[in-house]
Design an enzyme around this catalytic site. Structure first.
Site, PDB file in Angstrom:
ATOM      1  N   CYS A   1      -5.541  -2.429   2.444  1.00  0.00           N
ATOM      2  CA  CYS A   1      -5.438  -2.368   3.896  1.00  0.00           C
ATOM      3  C   CYS A   1      -6.607  -3.095   4.553  1.00  0.00           C
ATOM      4  O   CYS A   1      -6.835  -4.260   4.294  1.00  0.00           O
ATOM      5  CB  CYS A   1      -5.347  -0.918   4.352  1.00  0.00           C
ATOM      6  SG  CYS A   1      -4.849  -0.725   6.084  1.00  0.00           S
TER       7      CYS A   1
ATOM      8  N   LYS B   1      -9.687   2.635  -3.414  1.00  0.00           N
ATOM      9  CA  LYS B   1     -10.220   2.092  -2.160  1.00  0.00           C
ATOM     10  C   LYS B   1     -11.610   2.646  -1.882  1.00  0.00           C
ATOM     11  O   LYS B   1     -11.832   3.856  -1.925  1.00  0.00           O
ATOM     12  CB  LYS B   1      -9.269   2.438  -1.014  1.00  0.00           C
ATOM     13  CG  LYS B   1      -9.620   1.785   0.319  1.00  0.00           C
ATOM     14  CD  LYS B   1      -8.578   2.122   1.374  1.00  0.00           C
ATOM     15  CE  LYS B   1      -8.870   1.425   2.700  1.00  0.00           C
ATOM     16  NZ  LYS B   1      -7.855   1.765   3.728  1.00  0.00           N
TER      17      LYS B   1
ATOM     18  N   GLU C   1       0.839  -1.205   0.000  1.00  0.00           N
ATOM     19  CA  GLU C   1       0.000   0.000   0.000  1.00  0.00           C
ATOM     20  C   GLU C   1       0.876   1.259   0.000  1.00  0.00           C
ATOM     21  O   GLU C   1       1.850   1.343   0.741  1.00  0.00           O
ATOM     22  CB  GLU C   1      -0.900   0.002   1.234  1.00  0.00           C
ATOM     23  CG  GLU C   1      -1.791   1.225   1.369  1.00  0.00           C
ATOM     24  CD  GLU C   1      -2.559   1.242   2.683  1.00  0.00           C
ATOM     25  OE1 GLU C   1      -3.523   2.014   2.786  1.00  0.00           O
ATOM     26  OE2 GLU C   1      -2.188   0.490   3.604  1.00  0.00           O
TER      27      GLU C   1
END
Length: 567
Positions: free
Chosen positions: A444, A390, A320
């Protein structure tokens, strides 16, 4: 009707029955029930805290045989102490809240590490973060205890009631507001690997129902029965309640693993990079170039540290936000990526990007750009070949509620991105990466949400989880995060590639087996083949409908038990 209305004397007699001489179990139950004041609260906190030993990295699920009965007896005590049905709700809710507070306080203490990364800016928030979040999450368990108390009855019925109440509370915790299903109680039944397969059968929330039944029944039923022959009979019945689900789930897992394919996807050779950059250095301007070069250099070396310039590798995976800048706005960085990648090789990496905001969005946020935490794919020419933004952002980490207002008074989220990040489009898109099956991106903590693949526009055949657990230091947090991501692979019957800046990077097959792994604080690369997708498990088809059906079956069982008790 229910216990509080029709059986108050039964409950009071059950709660206040003294233990016979030599009856240690009865004495233990009595000590819990008769605890008052701060001792009662401390007992609940201690039992909740010890329950964390059932989670990663300890996996000591048998501790719940001791801790969950404490919660049952605390609610028993709330019934006996209260005057009237309504008056008992608060003592029951208080017991549930203290138990939940201990569970979440000791399960989430590692969150405080993130506030020490820039302690001069965020350190003052640490005491509030590590206490207020557990206090808020404990409200779900307080509500569960209060609701359970409304339907409380003596005997095994109250265990069923508590299982239903806690199961619904855990489902709500994972779904309402932004949702935060970290360490859902059902994870106690996802270790060892044979038991982990049950997540693909019924899902983590259904396992929560079973967890309460399995671990609360033996001691509670034995204590209710007293000593001698009655206790032996009750113990046998409790053993059945505990053992039958465990045997069935273990048998399913054994069969599932025995029939699982072990072959790999032809023509795919993965290299996962874990640079282990200290979080304190990650976003320092003078470190950016060195961090980027480090990613490039590591990518050119194999797992032994020998430089091979990606010979034989088809896909490189970075973690990430691997590049501490906006790569799409840095042509020299894109050129360096192209120089690193041989012809036909692709890089999948977490990265940040921004785009011009619409007027309405810009005015509302007070910023001209929208920022995204993304998973990007680059080809061997350094060109962008795939993108996922995301969709499930971390509150106070990637955005602030009431962003403009809180920024106006000087507050900012941990990432210090002015204006916060923007959610990606939903349903979440999949990515078509040359040489790979259809990819579903998870950035994540998106990997902690059960049923996440069902939110996708199309079903992927591979999950890629780019993450950075460097925020949380050498604590239990990264281990818990890794285990939950591993369970997602089993739930969906999909292989998972996990690349962490610092955490635990791995290639995991569709049954949760680890093909290759880099541990916490390790710096280097791992090379691995890509496992094939397994047959689609039941949970991947029906999702939390299974939880609803099993819950209804338990409720019907409860009604039958009540009717039998009346007769």
């Amino acid at each position: 009707m229910f216990l509080a209305r029709r059986h108050p004397t039964t409950v009071m007699r059950l709660a206040n029955t003294p233990a016979a001489a030599g009856d240690r179990l009865g004495a233990w139950r009595g000590a819990v029930i008769h605890a008052q004041g701060w001792r009662r609260s401390a007992l609940a906190v201690l039992a909740g805290a010890l329950s964390n030993l059932a989670m990663a990295p300890f996996f000591l699920a048998p501790v719940l045989f001791l801790t969950l009965p404490v919660l049952v007896w605390l609610i028993d005590s709330a019934m006996s102490d209260a005057h009237g049905a309504r008056a008992a709700l608060f003592p029951a809710a208080r017991a549930g809240w203290w138990f939940g507070f201990g569970y979440f306080l000791f399960g989430l203490f590692w969150i405080g590490e993130a506030f020490l990364v820039e302690a001069d800016t965020f350190g003052w928030m640490l005491p509030f973060a590590v206490t207020l979040m557990p206090a808020g999450l404990a409200l779900f368990w307080a509500a569960a205890a209060a609701i359970a108390r409304v339907f409380w009855r003596p005997g095994v019925e109250r265990i069923v009631v508590l299982a239903l109440a806690l199961g619904m509370a855990e489902w709500l915790r994972g779904n309402i507001l932004t949702g935060f299903p970290w360490n859902v109680l059902g994870y106690a039944l996802t270790w060892p690997l044979t038991m982990m397969q049950s997540a693909g059968l019924v899902g983590i929330y259904t396992l929560t129902l079973l967890t309460v039944l399995v671990f609360a029944a033996p001691l509670v039923m034995a204590a209710d029965a007293g000593q001698g022959a009655p206790r032996r009979k009750a113990g046998f019945h409790a053993l059945l309640i505990a053992a039958v689900p465990l045997v069935l789930l273990s048998t399913y897992g054994t069969v599932r693993l025995a029939t699982a394919p072990s072959d790999r996807v032809e023509g795919v050779a993965l290299r996962v990079v874990q640079p282990s950059v200290p979080q304190r250095e990650k976003w320092q301007a003078d470190k950016q170039a060195a961090i980027f070069r480090d990613h490039l250099d590591l990518s050119r070396t194999d797992a032994t540290g020998k430089r091979d310039d990606l010979e034989g590798i088809t896909h490189v995976v970075w973690p990430e936000a691997a590049m501490p800048f906006l790569p799409l706005e840095r042509p020299e960085a894109l050129g360096a990526i192209g120089d690193m990648l041989p012809d036909g090789v692709h890089l999948l990496t977490g990265a940040l990007r921004r785009e011009q905001a619409d007027d309405d969005v810009g005015d509302a946020r007070g910023h001209p750009f929208r920022a995204f935490n993304s998973l990007m794919v680059f080809d061997s020419g350094g060109a962008l070949a795939g993108l996922y933004d995301k969709t499930h952002l971390v509150p106070f980490g990637e955005y602030l509620p009431w962003q403009a207002t809180l920024e106006a008074i000087g507050l900012e989220q941990l990432t210090r991105m002015r204006g916060g990040f923007t959610e990606g489009v939903t349903p979440r898109p999949v990515m078509n990466v040359p040489g790979l099956p259809v990819v579903g991106g998870l950035i994540c903590y998106e990997a902690i949400f059960p049923g996440v693949v069902q939110e996708s526009a199309a079903r992927p055949e591979l999950l890629v989880n780019a993450t950075n657990d460097g925020w949380f230091g050498n604590t239990t947090g990264p281990h818990q995060h890794f285990h939950q991501a591993r369970v997602r692979a089993v739930e969906e019957g999909l292989p998972l590639i996990r690349a962490a800046n610092n955490g635990i990077s791995a290639v995991i097959d569709a049954n949760g087996r680890i093909v290759a792994r880099l541990g916490l604080n390790e710096r280097g690369t791992l090379d691995a083949p890509l496992p094939r997708t397994h047959s689609r498990p039941l949970y991947a088809i029906w999702g939390d409908v299974i939880f609803l059906v099993v819950g209804l079956l338990l409720a019907a069982t409860l009604v039958a038990l009540v009717k039998a008790a009346r007769r």
